[in-house]
Design a protein around this motif. Structure first.
Motif, PDB file in Angstrom:
ATOM      1  N   GLU A  28      -1.079   1.410 -10.173  1.00 17.65           N
ATOM      2  CA  GLU A  28       0.237   1.771 -10.152  1.00 17.65           C
ATOM      3  C   GLU A  28       0.620   2.050  -8.695  1.00 17.65           C
ATOM      4  OE1 GLU A  28       3.140   4.904 -12.484  1.00 17.65           O
ATOM      5  OE2 GLU A  28       1.064   4.716 -12.981  1.00 17.65           O
ATOM      6  N   TRP A  30      -0.496   1.034  -5.897  1.00 21.06           N
ATOM      7  CA  TRP A  30      -0.285  -0.202  -5.034  1.00 21.06           C
ATOM      8  C   TRP A  30       0.846  -0.907  -5.444  1.00 21.06           C
ATOM      9  CZ3 TRP A  30      -2.019  -1.283  -0.514  1.00 21.06           C
ATOM     10  CH2 TRP A  30      -3.476  -0.908   0.070  1.00 21.06           C
ATOM     11  N   GLU A  31       1.293  -0.976  -6.622  1.00 22.80           N
ATOM     12  CA  GLU A  31       2.561  -1.657  -7.268  1.00 22.80           C
ATOM     13  C   GLU A  31       3.878  -0.937  -6.525  1.00 22.80           C
ATOM     14  OE1 GLU A  31       5.949  -2.367  -9.352  1.00 22.80           O
ATOM     15  OE2 GLU A  31       5.121  -0.175  -9.510  1.00 22.80           O
ATOM     16  N   ARG A  35       6.290  -2.501  -3.375  1.00 19.88           N
ATOM     17  CA  ARG A  35       7.839  -2.943  -3.710  1.00 19.88           C
ATOM     18  C   ARG A  35       8.650  -2.989  -2.615  1.00 19.88           C
ATOM     19  NH1 ARG A  35       8.890   2.043  -8.083  1.00 19.88           N
ATOM     20  NH2 ARG A  35       7.700   1.263  -9.530  1.00 19.88           N
TER      21      ARG A  35
END
Length: 516
Positions: A28, A30-31, A35
């Motif tokens: 999460e 890294w997500e 962005r």
């Protein structure tokens, strides 16, 4: 050891951010980092910080030179006026502009307000450094055939560079961490988005990750500033210049200089004053709520002095180490202390709420925890001034004192700190003024039942009661203006060149350190 303690205090909020981010897991995190919006926020925040810092360096250095080294008419008055924008909270100035010129919202409005409120961070240390520069070095340069401009660039500017770099660093960090101005100007940067994320969701992970990105940017900026500063020293042999520096005639440029200084004062002080006067007149018929105004003013002054004392006490050992030692450990300590300054006040406050509830419950929602937040947020304001002042004080005097048998602690107390007194006083003043204007940390960590002028102002403006908010805004500006004026005058007297001979001055210093 004191420097390590200061670094540990600054790292408290970072520990909270790692805990929050770690709870979500690497996937999460890294997500969120990858962005498109994250890159967009980085570019917008760095662009704003770069623009504001560049403008503040130009304005601050120019005003410092005009008020200390030229025949500008009324230069002593202008010297005090140039420092007064520190007394104007950025969110007050932002409201003054946006309430009259709504179209100013966005980048240019944010840039204008932050520049008008932040340039004194550069002006004050550079003005102090210019007063302490030995004029003999400039005269030698001129006697060797160099022009006045080349002498300024190669001699004077090099001696004030550490002070200018320290001020520029504070401006850059302030532009990155300010919350009130971007919010009122509706310009999305890290602070505004982080605050929105905290308020809009129970999931604190995105805000924690974005805050860690902000910390990385802060470390990068402080490293870049340290590299630009280099290892060059700016110390003199003696406690101060033996003679008053020569005054440069402005000649035909005098009207232009007056117009420029007047324009800066009008934008940073005149316009907000006119708008506040208007709202005071609008709300005058309702009368003043003295039973709220006076306690809020007293609380503001009390917590500001406590916060400045704590931040300065932590900053002195770090500033002395940074000025006298250039090892990797010292650089790490100095860079670490700047980490908390770039965090939004709300992030620091929530981190300390987490710390207080779990490990320091006796001081939760008490004054000590609020003072700790101020120390984390504003320690760099004192470190920059202390470091620049110690760098300009002569290390040979400390060596002489040690050779006479004095312990390191006695040398620090009787030689280093007295010579760096103006810088320490300037750092204390900067922290005091900044604490008075702090909003998010005060809102979350203030003791139950305590209001400051900033929190009352924010409460009234939050419901659109601009006339009711005006007395708190005026009181905050006036309260901050008094110490600004007094400390600026005191600093000017402390750094004013002594008119005694250099030999006598050095003898006086040696006598104080125990020499015969």
């Amino acid at each position: 050891m004191p420097g390590i303690v200061a670094a540990a205090v600054a790292l408290l909020p970072i520990g909270y951010l790692f805990v929050r981010a770690g709870e979500a897991g690497a996937a999460e995190v890294w997500e969120i980092l990858w962005r498109d919006r994250t890159l967009w926020l980085v570019l917008r925040s760095l662009g704003l910080a770069a623009a504001v810092t560049s403008a503040c360096v130009v304005i601050g250095v120019t005003l410092a030179w005009l008020t200390t080294r030229t025949d500008l008419p009324g230069r002593r008055v202008w010297g005090v006026v140039a420092a007064l924008p520190l007394a104007v909270p950025s969110f007050v100035a932002a409201y003054a502009w946006i309430s009259v010129v709504p179209s100013l919202a966005g980048f240019w409005g944010t840039f204008l307000v932050l520049t008008a409120c932040s340039y004194p961070y550069v002006y004050l240390p550079v003005a102090a450094a210019l007063r302490r520069v030995d004029p003999a070095l400039e005269e030698v340069s001129r006697s060797l055939g160099r022009s006045a401009l080349r002498t300024y660039l190669t001699v004077t500017a090099r001696q004030v560079r550490p002070a200018a770099a320290a001020g520029a660093l504070l401006v850059a960090l302030y532009a990155l961490s300010d919350f009130g101005t971007p919010s009122l100007m509706r310009y999305d940067v890290f602070t505004r988005v982080i605050h929105t994320s905290y308020r809009a969701s129970f999931d604190r992970t995105p805000a924690a990750v974005l805050s860690l990105v902000l910390v990385v940017l802060t470390i990068a900026i402080t490293v870049a500033e340290a590299r630009s500063r280099g290892r060059a020293g700016a110390a003199r042999v003696g406690g101060g210049a033996a003679r008053v520096p020569p005054t440069a005639p402005l000649g035909r440029a005098r009207p232009l200089a007056l117009v420029g200084t007047t324009a800066v004062a009008a934008v940073s002080l005149g316009y907000p004053a006119v708008v506040l006067t208007y709202w005071m007149a609008r709300g005058n018929s309702a009368g003043l709520e003295w039973e709220r105004l006076l306690p809020a003013g007293a609380s503001t002054l009390w917590v500001a002095l406590l916060g400045a004392l704590a931040a300065t006490a932590l900053a002195v050992p770090v500033g002395v180490l940074a000025a006298r030692h250039h090892g990797r450990a010292v650089r790490t300590i100095e860079h670490t202390t700047y980490a908390g300054h770039a965090l939004p006040g709300i992030v620091v406050a929530l981190a300390l709420v987490f710390f207080g509830v779990r490990w320091a419950e006796p001081i939760y929602q008490r004054t000590p925890l609020l003072v700790l937040a101020y120390a984390v947020l504003f320690m760099p304001a004192a470190i920059g001034s202390v470091r620049a002042a110690v760098a300009q004080s002569p290390p040979r005097l400390e060596e002489v004192a040690r050779s006479l048998g004095h312990a390191p602690g006695a040398v620090l107390r009787r030689v280093t700190l007295p010579l760096a007194g103006p810088g320490i006083a300037a750092g204390f003043a900067l922290v005091t003024l900044t604490v008075m204007k702090e909003l998010p940390a005060t809102l979350l960590l203030r003791p139950t039942g305590m209001d400051t002028l900033a929190t009352r102002l924010w409460t009234e403006t939050g419901v659109g009661a601009y006339a009711a908010a005006a007395p708190y805004a005026v009181a905050l500006v006036l309260l901050a203006a008094v110490p600004t004026f007094l400390l600026t005058r005191a600093q000017a007297r402390l750094v004013a060149p002594r008119r005694t001979g250099t030999a006598m001055e050095n003898g006086h210093v040696l006598e104080e350190t125990g020499g015969d």
